[in-house]
Design a protein around this motif. Structure first.
Motif, mmCIF file in Angstrom:
data_model
loop_
_atom_site.group_PDB
_atom_site.id
_atom_site.type_symbol
_atom_site.label_atom_id
_atom_site.label_comp_id
_atom_site.label_asym_id
_atom_site.label_seq_id
_atom_site.Cartn_x
_atom_site.Cartn_y
_atom_site.Cartn_z
ATOM 1 N N TYR A 139 1.052 -1.052 -0.231
ATOM 2 C CA TYR A 139 0.275 0.063 0.087
ATOM 3 C C TYR A 139 1.131 1.342 0.148
ATOM 4 O O TYR A 139 1.906 0.826 0.931
ATOM 5 N N ALA A 140 0.522 2.443 -1.058
ATOM 6 C CA ALA A 140 1.241 3.173 -0.691
ATOM 7 C C ALA A 140 0.362 4.790 -1.513
ATOM 8 O O ALA A 140 -0.210 5.443 -1.403
ATOM 9 N N GLY A 141 0.915 5.487 0.246
ATOM 10 C CA GLY A 141 0.102 6.600 0.232
ATOM 11 C C GLY A 141 -0.355 7.022 1.488
ATOM 12 O O GLY A 141 0.306 7.096 2.512
ATOM 13 N N ASN A 147 0.317 4.041 9.048
ATOM 14 C CA ASN A 147 0.211 2.738 10.167
ATOM 15 C C ASN A 147 2.158 2.610 10.327
ATOM 16 O O ASN A 147 2.238 2.532 11.877
ATOM 17 N N ARG A 148 2.617 4.339 10.342
ATOM 18 C CA ARG A 148 3.837 4.081 10.685
ATOM 19 C C ARG A 148 3.434 5.164 11.496
ATOM 20 O O ARG A 148 3.855 5.036 13.086
ATOM 21 N N TYR A 162 -4.844 2.224 15.498
ATOM 22 C CA TYR A 162 -4.991 2.812 14.043
ATOM 23 C C TYR A 162 -5.382 3.665 14.175
ATOM 24 O O TYR A 162 -5.575 4.811 12.719
ATOM 25 N N TYR A 163 -6.295 3.771 14.469
ATOM 26 C CA TYR A 163 -7.632 4.483 14.418
ATOM 27 C C TYR A 163 -6.908 6.491 14.388
ATOM 28 O O TYR A 163 -7.062 7.201 13.521
ATOM 29 N N ALA A 164 -6.049 6.405 15.732
ATOM 30 C CA ALA A 164 -5.558 7.541 16.276
ATOM 31 C C ALA A 164 -4.131 8.168 14.966
ATOM 32 O O ALA A 164 -4.125 8.929 14.189
ATOM 33 N N GLY A 165 -3.283 6.871 14.365
ATOM 34 C CA GLY A 165 -2.061 7.338 13.186
ATOM 35 C C GLY A 165 -3.595 7.707 12.053
ATOM 36 O O GLY A 165 -2.822 8.430 11.353
ATOM 37 N N ALA A 166 -4.614 6.782 11.635
ATOM 38 C CA ALA A 166 -4.903 7.662 10.852
ATOM 39 C C ALA A 166 -5.733 8.680 10.610
ATOM 40 O O ALA A 166 -5.343 9.781 9.316
ATOM 41 N N LEU A 167 -6.089 8.843 11.694
ATOM 42 C CA LEU A 167 -6.652 10.757 11.746
ATOM 43 C C LEU A 167 -5.343 11.487 11.784
ATOM 44 O O LEU A 167 -5.125 12.639 11.049
ATOM 45 N N ARG A 168 -4.248 11.076 12.138
ATOM 46 C CA ARG A 168 -3.062 11.848 11.775
ATOM 47 C C ARG A 168 -2.714 11.915 10.951
ATOM 48 O O ARG A 168 -2.438 13.151 10.157
ATOM 49 N N ALA A 270 4.506 -2.633 3.400
ATOM 50 C CA ALA A 270 4.023 -4.221 3.196
ATOM 51 C C ALA A 270 3.567 -4.728 4.149
ATOM 52 O O ALA A 270 4.380 -4.835 5.182
ATOM 53 N N ASP A 271 2.202 -5.675 3.960
ATOM 54 C CA ASP A 271 2.274 -6.277 5.395
ATOM 55 C C ASP A 271 2.612 -5.527 6.629
ATOM 56 O O ASP A 271 2.929 -6.512 7.943
ATOM 57 N N GLY A 272 3.009 -4.285 6.757
ATOM 58 C CA GLY A 272 2.756 -3.984 8.455
ATOM 59 C C GLY A 272 4.340 -3.230 8.544
ATOM 60 O O GLY A 272 4.818 -3.365 9.861
ATOM 61 N N GLU A 273 5.445 -4.578 7.498
ATOM 62 C CA GLU A 273 7.149 -3.765 7.888
ATOM 63 C C GLU A 273 7.456 -3.060 6.858
ATOM 64 O O GLU A 273 8.795 -2.308 7.584
ATOM 65 N N VAL A 274 7.560 -3.621 5.667
ATOM 66 C CA VAL A 274 8.767 -3.041 4.879
ATOM 67 C C VAL A 274 8.139 -1.541 4.803
ATOM 68 O O VAL A 274 6.976 -1.027 4.432
ATOM 69 N N GLU A 275 8.865 -0.444 4.988
ATOM 70 C CA GLU A 275 9.109 1.165 4.094
ATOM 71 C C GLU A 275 9.836 1.289 3.372
ATOM 72 O O GLU A 275 11.005 1.583 3.961
#
Length: 293
Positions: A139-141, A147-148, A162-168, A270-275
């Motif tokens: 996922y790119a964007g 997720n970071r 996740y919700y807090a990260g998405a809001l930010r 990618a799968d929450g790890e590769v950045e």
């Protein structure tokens, strides 16, 4: 009787992983199965342990969340070794896509007597990151940024992080021009993200690609176009059911190879790890991994 090697990362949710393994391990041993537990120092070390165990003909148990499942599953992809999952993370999205039970007795039954099922994996390549193989999605964007932020959160756990990260991430996001090439066909748009999905789930039980199947030899490519911020938050809520795909701002195509480019330095995961940063290419590897399910 099957022989298992369980791989646990004691530094990443180690207490949760150990607790999840404990009940299952007892049932496996009572049934007569052999079980060894290996503690990894990092995801790279976990991959090394998994490869060695697989070469010895042992079933490798990935104990943890999607990062551990993706890392170990990627290491075993194409080797003929068999993977088992003991879900113990925040999301457990790939286990959910496989329909795996979480109750110890039911999960132990799957591990002891389930038939290995061939599933697809995803080869991920970019200019700045070594080739890697994952299970769930690329996922790119804005979701990679979210997720970071979620991983950086220390005060919140589970869905709340996740919700807090998405809001930010959404609050600070600016429209990005994407160029997405799927099996040679180019799609250009301004928007929030592009997801190349093998599994239908990502980001803690969000159904990003409701029609995705882990064994069809294809990736579902979900492109979310620009929308007013309030509408985008509504769309995010619809990820719980998959209803977002009916929105005109969402387009889904399918293909075997996806290249994602953007007009600025957009992060991908990618799968929450590769950045890393786009451009990135995701290519499906049909039936490359055997999983007990």
């Amino acid at each position: 009787m099957r022989q298992f090697t369980a791989v646990v990362n004691p530094t990443a949710g180690g207490a949760t992983s150990a607790a999840a393994l404990l009940g299952v391990a007892r049932l496996l041993r009572e049934a007569g199965a052999g079980l060894e537990t290996e503690y990894s120092r990092s995801l790279g070390h976990a991959r090394e342990i998994a490869r060695r165990a697989g070469e010895d003909g042992r079933v490798v148990l990935a104990v943890g969340g999607d990062g551990m499942a993706g890392g170990i599953g990627g290491a075993l992809s194409g080797t003929g070794a068999t993977l088992g999952l003991v879900p113990a993370g925040r999301g457990n999205d790939f286990a959910r896509a496989l329909g795996l039970p979480t109750e110890p007795a039911a999960l132990a039954e799957v591990l002891l007597r389930g038939e290995p099922r061939p599933v697809d994996t995803i080869e991920v390549t970019s200019a700045v990151h070594d080739r890697t193989v994952v299970l769930g999605s690329v996922y790119a964007g804005v979701d990679a940024l979210a997720n970071r932020h979620a991983n950086d959160t220390r005060l919140l756990r589970g869905a709340a992080s996740y919700y807090a990260g998405a809001l930010r991430a959404v609050t600070g996001w600016r429209p990005t021009r994407y160029r997405v090439t799927v099996d040679g066909e180019e799609h250009a748009f301004t928007g929030y993200t592009t997801v190349a999905a093998n599994s239908g789930y990502y980001g803690f039980d969000r159904r990003i690609a409701p029609s995705a199947r882990v064994d069809d030899g294809l990736l579902d490519v979900v492109m979310i176009h620009h929308a007013p911020r309030l509408l985008f938050f509504a769309l995010m809520n619809e990820l719980a059911s998959g209803a977002h795909v009916r929105r005109p701002q969402v387009r889904v195509v399918r293909g075997r190879e996806v290249r994602i480019e953007a007009d600025r330095a957009v992060p991908y995961g990618a799968d929450g790890e590769v950045e890393a940063l786009v451009p990135v290419t995701a290519r499906v590897l049909p039936g490359a991994l055997r999983v007990l399910c």
